[in-house]
Write a protein that holds these residues in place. Structure first.
Motif, PDB file in Angstrom:
ATOM      1  N   GLU A   1       0.855  -1.185   0.000  1.00  0.00           N
ATOM      2  CA  GLU A   1       0.000   0.000   0.000  1.00  0.00           C
ATOM      3  C   GLU A   1       0.892   1.235   0.000  1.00  0.00           C
ATOM      4  OE1 GLU A   1      -2.776   1.485   3.411  1.00  0.00           O
ATOM      5  OE2 GLU A   1      -3.949   0.137   2.164  1.00  0.00           O
ATOM      6  N   PHE A   2       0.684   2.117  -0.945  1.00  0.00           N
ATOM      7  CA  PHE A   2       1.535   3.312  -1.051  1.00  0.00           C
ATOM      8  C   PHE A   2       0.900   4.457  -0.263  1.00  0.00           C
ATOM      9  CE2 PHE A   2       2.614   0.693  -4.675  1.00  0.00           C
ATOM     10  CZ  PHE A   2       4.003   0.754  -4.676  1.00  0.00           C
ATOM     11  N   ALA A   3       1.598   4.849   0.812  1.00  0.00           N
ATOM     12  CA  ALA A   3       1.099   5.906   1.683  1.00  0.00           C
ATOM     13  C   ALA A   3       1.797   7.222   1.363  1.00  0.00           C
ATOM     14  CB  ALA A   3       1.340   5.522   3.140  1.00  0.00           C
ATOM     15  N   ASP A   4       1.232   8.305   1.835  1.00  0.00           N
ATOM     16  CA  ASP A   4       1.824   9.630   1.691  1.00  0.00           C
ATOM     17  C   ASP A   4       3.137   9.648   2.481  1.00  0.00           C
ATOM     18  OD1 ASP A   4       2.538  12.276   1.736  1.00  0.00           O
ATOM     19  OD2 ASP A   4       0.555  13.017   2.259  1.00  0.00           O
ATOM     20  N   GLU A   5       4.230  10.009   1.821  1.00  0.00           N
ATOM     21  CA  GLU A   5       5.527  10.015   2.485  1.00  0.00           C
ATOM     22  C   GLU A   5       5.542  10.923   3.713  1.00  0.00           C
ATOM     23  OE1 GLU A   5       8.559  10.859  -0.369  1.00  0.00           O
ATOM     24  OE2 GLU A   5       8.321   8.945  -1.424  1.00  0.00           O
ATOM     25  N   ASN A   6       4.707  11.949   3.717  1.00  0.00           N
ATOM     26  CA  ASN A   6       4.633  12.849   4.877  1.00  0.00           C
ATOM     27  C   ASN A   6       4.022  12.163   6.094  1.00  0.00           C
ATOM     28  OD1 ASN A   6       5.727  15.110   3.510  1.00  0.00           O
ATOM     29  ND2 ASN A   6       3.735  15.517   2.565  1.00  0.00           N
ATOM     30  N   GLU A   7       3.312  11.052   5.840  1.00  0.00           N
ATOM     31  CA  GLU A   7       2.672  10.318   6.935  1.00  0.00           C
ATOM     32  C   GLU A   7       3.539   9.164   7.439  1.00  0.00           C
ATOM     33  OE1 GLU A   7      -0.439  10.821   8.426  1.00  0.00           O
ATOM     34  OE2 GLU A   7      -0.335  12.747   7.397  1.00  0.00           O
ATOM     35  N   ILE A   8       4.583   8.814   6.690  1.00  0.00           N
ATOM     36  CA  ILE A   8       5.424   7.663   7.048  1.00  0.00           C
ATOM     37  C   ILE A   8       6.526   8.094   8.011  1.00  0.00           C
ATOM     38  CG2 ILE A   8       7.007   5.904   6.160  1.00  0.00           C
ATOM     39  CD1 ILE A   8       5.484   6.036   3.505  1.00  0.00           C
ATOM     40  N   SER A   9       6.609   7.436   9.154  1.00  0.00           N
ATOM     41  CA  SER A   9       7.633   7.775  10.144  1.00  0.00           C
ATOM     42  C   SER A   9       8.238   6.539  10.802  1.00  0.00           C
ATOM     43  CB  SER A   9       7.046   8.699  11.217  1.00  0.00           C
ATOM     44  OG  SER A   9       5.842   8.151  11.749  1.00  0.00           O
ATOM     45  N   ARG A  10       7.912   5.370  10.259  1.00  0.00           N
ATOM     46  CA  ARG A  10       8.468   4.125  10.791  1.00  0.00           C
ATOM     47  C   ARG A  10       8.623   3.123   9.648  1.00  0.00           C
ATOM     48  NH1 ARG A  10       7.777   2.102  16.398  1.00  0.00           N
ATOM     49  NH2 ARG A  10       8.745   0.054  16.474  1.00  0.00           N
ATOM     50  N   ALA A  11       9.646   2.264   9.754  1.00  0.00           N
ATOM     51  CA  ALA A  11       9.843   1.225   8.747  1.00  0.00           C
ATOM     52  C   ALA A  11      10.340  -0.049   9.408  1.00  0.00           C
ATOM     53  CB  ALA A  11      10.836   1.694   7.684  1.00  0.00           C
ATOM     54  N   SER A  12       9.915  -1.178   8.850  1.00  0.00           N
ATOM     55  CA  SER A  12      10.410  -2.492   9.258  1.00  0.00           C
ATOM     56  C   SER A  12      11.189  -3.051   8.079  1.00  0.00           C
ATOM     57  CB  SER A  12       9.241  -3.424   9.609  1.00  0.00           C
ATOM     58  OG  SER A  12       8.528  -2.938  10.730  1.00  0.00           O
ATOM     59  N   ILE A  13      12.443  -3.427   8.320  1.00  0.00           N
ATOM     60  CA  ILE A  13      13.293  -3.905   7.241  1.00  0.00           C
ATOM     61  C   ILE A  13      13.975  -5.214   7.620  1.00  0.00           C
ATOM     62  CG2 ILE A  13      13.723  -1.583   6.336  1.00  0.00           C
ATOM     63  CD1 ILE A  13      16.422  -1.612   7.739  1.00  0.00           C
ATOM     64  N   LYS A  14      14.465  -5.903   6.595  1.00  0.00           N
ATOM     65  CA  LYS A  14      15.241  -7.127   6.792  1.00  0.00           C
ATOM     66  C   LYS A  14      16.477  -7.039   5.909  1.00  0.00           C
ATOM     67  CE  LYS A  14      15.384 -12.012   5.558  1.00  0.00           C
ATOM     68  NZ  LYS A  14      14.760 -13.084   4.772  1.00  0.00           N
ATOM     69  N   PHE A  15      17.619  -7.445   6.457  1.00  0.00           N
ATOM     70  CA  PHE A  15      18.819  -7.476   5.623  1.00  0.00           C
ATOM     71  C   PHE A  15      19.738  -8.609   6.053  1.00  0.00           C
ATOM     72  CE2 PHE A  15      19.567  -4.182   8.888  1.00  0.00           C
ATOM     73  CZ  PHE A  15      20.725  -4.665   9.498  1.00  0.00           C
ATOM     74  N   GLU A  16      20.606  -9.003   5.116  1.00  0.00           N
ATOM     75  CA  GLU A  16      21.627 -10.013   5.364  1.00  0.00           C
ATOM     76  C   GLU A  16      22.973  -9.411   4.971  1.00  0.00           C
ATOM     77  OE1 GLU A  16      20.435 -13.361   3.052  1.00  0.00           O
ATOM     78  OE2 GLU A  16      18.513 -13.558   4.075  1.00  0.00           O
ATOM     79  N   LEU A  17      24.014  -9.715   5.766  1.00  0.00           N
ATOM     80  CA  LEU A  17      25.317  -9.108   5.560  1.00  0.00           C
ATOM     81  C   LEU A  17      26.385 -10.165   5.308  1.00  0.00           C
ATOM     82  CD1 LEU A  17      25.184  -6.538   8.501  1.00  0.00           C
ATOM     83  CD2 LEU A  17      24.753  -6.063   6.085  1.00  0.00           C
ATOM     84  N   ASP A  18      27.432  -9.727   4.642  1.00  0.00           N
ATOM     85  CA  ASP A  18      28.596 -10.588   4.457  1.00  0.00           C
ATOM     86  C   ASP A  18      29.201 -10.861   5.827  1.00  0.00           C
ATOM     87  OD1 ASP A  18      30.647 -12.017   3.351  1.00  0.00           O
ATOM     88  OD2 ASP A  18      31.825 -10.266   2.762  1.00  0.00           O
ATOM     89  N   HIS A  19      29.640 -12.088   6.061  1.00  0.00           N
ATOM     90  CA  HIS A  19      30.146 -12.488   7.373  1.00  0.00           C
ATOM     91  C   HIS A  19      31.600 -12.029   7.534  1.00  0.00           C
ATOM     92  CE1 HIS A  19      29.974 -14.593  11.108  1.00  0.00           C
ATOM     93  NE2 HIS A  19      31.011 -15.377  10.810  1.00  0.00           N
ATOM     94  N   LYS A  20      31.746 -10.724   7.773  1.00  0.00           N
ATOM     95  CA  LYS A  20      33.087 -10.193   8.001  1.00  0.00           C
ATOM     96  C   LYS A  20      33.033  -9.114   9.074  1.00  0.00           C
ATOM     97  CE  LYS A  20      32.913  -6.809   4.209  1.00  0.00           C
ATOM     98  NZ  LYS A  20      33.532  -6.403   2.938  1.00  0.00           N
ATOM     99  N   ARG A  21      34.178  -8.869   9.683  1.00  0.00           N
ATOM    100  CA  ARG A  21      34.247  -7.952  10.812  1.00  0.00           C
ATOM    101  C   ARG A  21      33.764  -6.552  10.435  1.00  0.00           C
ATOM    102  NH1 ARG A  21      40.112  -7.036  13.153  1.00  0.00           N
ATOM    103  NH2 ARG A  21      40.225  -5.810  11.235  1.00  0.00           N
ATOM    104  N   GLY A  22      32.919  -6.008  11.279  1.00  0.00           N
ATOM    105  CA  GLY A  22      32.481  -4.623  11.116  1.00  0.00           C
ATOM    106  C   GLY A  22      31.327  -4.411  10.167  1.00  0.00           C
ATOM    107  N   SER A  23      30.792  -5.469   9.545  1.00  0.00           N
ATOM    108  CA  SER A  23      29.725  -5.281   8.546  1.00  0.00           C
ATOM    109  C   SER A  23      28.448  -4.746   9.192  1.00  0.00           C
ATOM    110  CB  SER A  23      29.448  -6.586   7.795  1.00  0.00           C
ATOM    111  OG  SER A  23      29.090  -7.619   8.692  1.00  0.00           O
ATOM    112  N   LEU A  24      28.093  -5.279  10.358  1.00  0.00           N
ATOM    113  CA  LEU A  24      26.879  -4.794  11.037  1.00  0.00           C
ATOM    114  C   LEU A  24      27.096  -3.386  11.575  1.00  0.00           C
ATOM    115  CD1 LEU A  24      24.029  -5.193  12.104  1.00  0.00           C
ATOM    116  CD2 LEU A  24      24.992  -6.376  14.092  1.00  0.00           C
ATOM    117  N   ALA A  25      28.276  -3.138  12.140  1.00  0.00           N
ATOM    118  CA  ALA A  25      28.580  -1.807  12.676  1.00  0.00           C
ATOM    119  C   ALA A  25      28.475  -0.744  11.581  1.00  0.00           C
ATOM    120  CB  ALA A  25      29.972  -1.799  13.294  1.00  0.00           C
ATOM    121  N   ALA A  26      28.921  -1.091  10.376  1.00  0.00           N
ATOM    122  CA  ALA A  26      28.867  -0.136   9.265  1.00  0.00           C
ATOM    123  C   ALA A  26      27.423   0.234   8.912  1.00  0.00           C
ATOM    124  CB  ALA A  26      29.574  -0.720   8.040  1.00  0.00           C
TER     125      ALA A  26
END
Length: 275
Positions: free
Chosen positions: A184-209
């Motif tokens: 559902e496409f909402a008005d960007e002015n009304e959006i103030s929260r997001a839920s995301i998912k990501f996967e990172l390369d298994h190397k030092r500092g990737s999550l910190a970055a």
């Protein structure tokens, strides 16, 4: 035509209460006794939208539900917070001394453990749903058995509250999300929260970055939870919630994270309603 909303549990449950609070119009509910059944209702088109508990202020996030949303490519379009008030109820004319067993959902029993410890002679029985237990007591006229459920359930199934608000912690709040099959496409002015998912390369500092990018883009990290990838040992997916004042800040962070992550997905962009 009334909007059909899938809920976990039956009428009188906390999910039902959220559906009534969030959708002001007259709605029809599809009662589902599991979250898997709720998702199936949405995917099949039996329901238009669904209400799903996602996080509790005491017990923390309900990670399997994040996984269900992700696996089935569902979209979070909103959220609602509900103060959870648990009540001990039974058939009218009984006292606490008459109660031999208390039936309720495991989470409800856990939330009321300090009260229940004061009644060691009462047997605790785990059940699928708080309101469904209340309904069964009413329909079968079960004496000596009490339920822990909402005040709405006591009214709906004609039970007497023997002890009101027996939850151990009064400031007990559950966060629910509203989900749909299509984005559902909402008005960007009304959006103030997001839920995301990501996967990172298994190397030092990737999550910190990635976390530094969120900070630099003025995002407030409200939740981060890792979930192992079953098909890839020692690799994890991260489920993250962020809030922000300006959508353009999130858009900038999103474009950077898409480059940095091996896999990136937005589960939902919606209005932050946290009290």
């Amino acid at each position: 035509m009334r909007t059909k909303i899938a809920i976990q549990g039956i009428k009188g449950s906390f999910h039902h209460q959220v559906a009534q609070d969030y959708f002001y119009q007259n709605i029809e509910v599809d009662e589902c006794l599991s979250f898997e059944e709720l998702v199936a209702s949405l995917l099949s088109g039996k329901s238009d939208q669904a209400v799903m508990a996602i996080e509790n202020s005491i017990a923390g996030p309900i990670i399997p539900n994040y996984a269900l949303i992700d696996k089935n490519n569902l979209h979070i379009i909103g959220e609602h917070y509900l103060d959870i008030h648990q009540n001990l109820m039974a058939l009218k004319g009984q006292k606490i001394e008459d109660i031999l067993e208390v039936h309720s959902h495991p989470m409800a029993l856990l939330q009321c453990m300090e009260f229940l410890k004061k009644h060691p002679n009462i047997k605790l029985v785990e059940d699928k749903d708080t309101a469904e237990t209340a309904r069964r007591i009413h329909e079968k006229q079960l004496k000596g058995i009490a339920a822990i459920a909402s005040k709405t359930a006591s009214e709906m199934y004609d039970l007497e509250i023997l002890a009101p608000e027996i939850q151990t912690i009064n400031n007990n709040m559950t966060r629910f999300v509203i989900i749909k099959k299509e984005k559902e496409f909402a008005d960007e002015n009304e959006i103030s929260r997001a839920s995301i998912k990501f996967e990172l390369d298994h190397k030092r500092g990737s999550l910190a970055a990635v976390l530094n990018v969120m900070s630099d883009c003025k995002l407030n990290l409200t939740k981060i939870q890792s979930l192992p990838k079953i098909e890839t040992p020692w690799k994890y997916s991260f489920f993250v919630d962020v809030t922000f004042e300006k959508y353009e800040d999130f858009a900038k962070a999103k474009s950077l994270m898409q480059i940095m992550a091996e896999y990136f997905k937005v589960l939902g962009e919606y209005k932050n309603t946290k009290p």
